[in-house]
Design a protein around this motif. Structure first.
Motif, short mmCIF file in Angstrom:
data_model
loop_
_atom_site.label_atom_id
_atom_site.label_comp_id
_atom_site.label_asym_id
_atom_site.label_seq_id
_atom_site.Cartn_x
_atom_site.Cartn_y
_atom_site.Cartn_z
N PRO A 93 140.12 -52.32 12.27
CA PRO A 93 139.60 -53.48 13.86
C PRO A 93 138.17 -52.37 14.33
CG PRO A 93 141.78 -51.24 13.09
CD PRO A 93 140.65 -51.79 11.61
N THR A 94 137.45 -52.42 15.06
CA THR A 94 136.73 -52.06 15.64
C THR A 94 137.01 -50.95 16.95
OG1 THR A 94 135.42 -53.22 14.87
CG2 THR A 94 134.03 -52.43 17.34
N ILE A 95 136.99 -49.98 17.16
CA ILE A 95 137.84 -49.08 17.99
C ILE A 95 136.76 -48.93 19.13
CG2 ILE A 95 138.55 -46.59 18.17
CD1 ILE A 95 139.60 -46.47 15.61
N ILE A 96 135.15 -48.72 18.54
CA ILE A 96 134.62 -48.62 19.64
C ILE A 96 133.45 -49.96 19.75
CG2 ILE A 96 131.99 -47.32 19.90
CD1 ILE A 96 133.70 -45.24 18.83
N GLY A 97 133.25 -50.32 20.40
CA GLY A 97 132.14 -51.89 20.33
C GLY A 97 130.31 -51.13 20.40
N PRO A 98 130.13 -52.38 20.15
CA PRO A 98 128.49 -51.89 19.86
C PRO A 98 127.57 -51.16 20.97
CG PRO A 98 128.46 -54.47 19.31
CD PRO A 98 130.09 -53.86 19.85
N ASN A 99 127.51 -50.11 20.85
CA ASN A 99 126.77 -49.34 21.97
C ASN A 99 125.75 -48.43 21.35
OD1 ASN A 99 126.79 -46.75 23.70
ND2 ASN A 99 128.97 -46.97 24.25
N PRO A 100 124.37 -49.17 22.56
CA PRO A 100 123.11 -48.62 21.94
C PRO A 100 122.78 -46.98 22.44
CG PRO A 100 122.74 -50.25 22.78
CD PRO A 100 124.59 -49.63 23.02
N GLU A 101 123.85 -46.44 23.16
CA GLU A 101 123.60 -45.04 23.82
C GLU A 101 123.85 -44.75 23.09
OE1 GLU A 101 124.95 -47.22 26.16
OE2 GLU A 101 122.53 -48.15 26.54
N LEU A 102 125.75 -44.67 22.39
CA LEU A 102 126.65 -43.80 22.16
C LEU A 102 126.24 -43.64 20.65
CD1 LEU A 102 128.78 -41.97 22.04
CD2 LEU A 102 130.44 -44.25 21.97
N LYS A 103 125.26 -44.88 19.83
CA LYS A 103 125.45 -44.78 18.58
C LYS A 103 124.40 -43.53 18.07
CE LYS A 103 122.19 -47.22 15.54
NZ LYS A 103 121.19 -48.19 14.78
N PRO A 104 122.96 -43.40 18.56
CA PRO A 104 122.66 -42.41 17.60
C PRO A 104 123.17 -40.61 18.18
CG PRO A 104 121.31 -42.83 19.90
CD PRO A 104 122.62 -43.76 19.61
N VAL A 105 123.95 -40.58 18.98
CA VAL A 105 124.98 -38.90 19.16
C VAL A 105 126.25 -39.47 18.88
CG1 VAL A 105 126.70 -38.39 21.22
CG2 VAL A 105 124.55 -39.50 21.72
N LEU A 106 126.94 -40.43 17.88
CA LEU A 106 127.14 -40.28 16.56
C LEU A 106 127.06 -40.78 15.10
CD1 LEU A 106 130.05 -43.53 18.13
CD2 LEU A 106 130.47 -41.03 18.03
N LYS A 107 126.06 -40.91 15.63
CA LYS A 107 124.31 -40.65 14.22
C LYS A 107 124.98 -39.27 13.97
CE LYS A 107 120.95 -41.94 11.66
NZ LYS A 107 119.77 -42.21 11.58
N GLU A 108 124.10 -37.98 15.45
CA GLU A 108 124.13 -36.95 14.88
C GLU A 108 125.50 -36.50 14.51
OE1 GLU A 108 121.02 -34.82 15.06
OE2 GLU A 108 120.23 -36.66 14.79
N THR A 132 129.26 -46.38 12.74
CA THR A 132 129.01 -47.59 12.61
C THR A 132 129.68 -48.66 13.84
OG1 THR A 132 129.93 -46.77 10.37
CG2 THR A 132 129.86 -48.93 10.38
N SER A 133 130.82 -48.51 14.25
CA SER A 133 130.95 -49.48 15.19
C SER A 133 130.25 -49.41 16.33
CB SER A 133 132.26 -48.80 15.97
OG SER A 133 133.82 -49.15 14.47
N ALA A 134 129.83 -47.95 16.79
CA ALA A 134 129.33 -48.16 17.86
C ALA A 134 127.64 -48.82 17.23
CB ALA A 134 128.36 -47.35 18.31
N ALA A 135 126.83 -48.84 15.85
CA ALA A 135 125.91 -49.56 15.27
C ALA A 135 125.92 -50.98 15.98
CB ALA A 135 125.35 -49.38 14.23
N GLY A 136 127.40 -51.55 16.46
CA GLY A 136 127.64 -52.75 15.95
C GLY A 136 127.75 -53.68 14.37
N TYR A 137 127.75 -52.76 13.64
CA TYR A 137 128.45 -53.34 12.83
C TYR A 137 130.30 -53.09 11.90
CZ TYR A 137 123.67 -53.17 11.21
OH TYR A 137 122.15 -53.34 11.43
#
Length: 178
Positions: free
Chosen positions: A124-139, A108-113
């Motif tokens: 708290p936001t631990i990981i800021g928005p990160n388009p590269e990490l978002k799909p990895v964390l979703k999987e 959720t944090s990597a997706a920017g929400y």
């Protein structure tokens, strides 16, 4: 101090409450991912996150009560290999009950929400928005959730086997009531 024959009431309450919340989060997660974007879908995502944060907190409390109290021993009739697999499975279940909500939180944090618990407390936001990490964390979140689902099913099947086939009283240790 003699080994208890049942889990303490706090452990039993945490077990069943967490099981119910995990089932609700899994069901909601399955439903919401197939929905078209809508206010309802966004509400389901919020509820799903709230359930995850609640599970994470309750699992931490459950682990604390588990560390502070002695668990009942396995029945003497239970083969040693089953005792080892049961202990390993319980350990992995605890690990996954932490990892699944944390991976969802990171996704959720990597997706920017933001994660706003109960619509009141922004975590708290631990990981800021990160388009590269978002799909990895979703999987990762989906993979860990599926592994948790398989282990929960095996856990339930094993408990039912002990209750109906072995009739060794193992299930009674975690059932509410007497």
């Amino acid at each position: 101090m003699p080994t208890p024959q049942r889990y303490p009431l706090a452990s039993i309450a945490f077990h069943w409450l967490i099981a119910l919340l995990i089932a609700a989060a899994f069901t909601l997660g399955t439903i919401m991912t197939d929905m078209k974007i809508s206010p309802t879908k966004l509400q389901y995502y919020s509820w799903h996150k709230w359930l995850g944060v609640t599970v994470l907190g309750l699992v931490a409390l459950r682990l604390l009560t588990r560390l502070l109290s002695q668990a009942p021993t396995y029945p003497n009739s239970m083969p040693e290999w089953q005792k080892k697999i049961a202990s390993l499975t319980h350990g992995v279940l605890y690990l996954l009950m932490f990892a699944v909500p944390l991976s969802g939180y990171f996704y959720t944090s990597a997706a920017g929400y933001p994660v706003v618990y109960l619509g009141l407390i922004q975590l708290p936001t631990i990981i800021g928005p990160n388009p590269e990490l978002k799909p990895v964390l979703k999987e990762l979140h989906e993979l860990l959730t599926n592994v948790l689902l398989v282990l929960v099913i095996l856990h339930v099947v094993a408990a039912l086997k002990h209750h109906f086939i072995d009739k060794d009283g193992l299930l009674q240790r975690m059932l509410p009531g007497r």
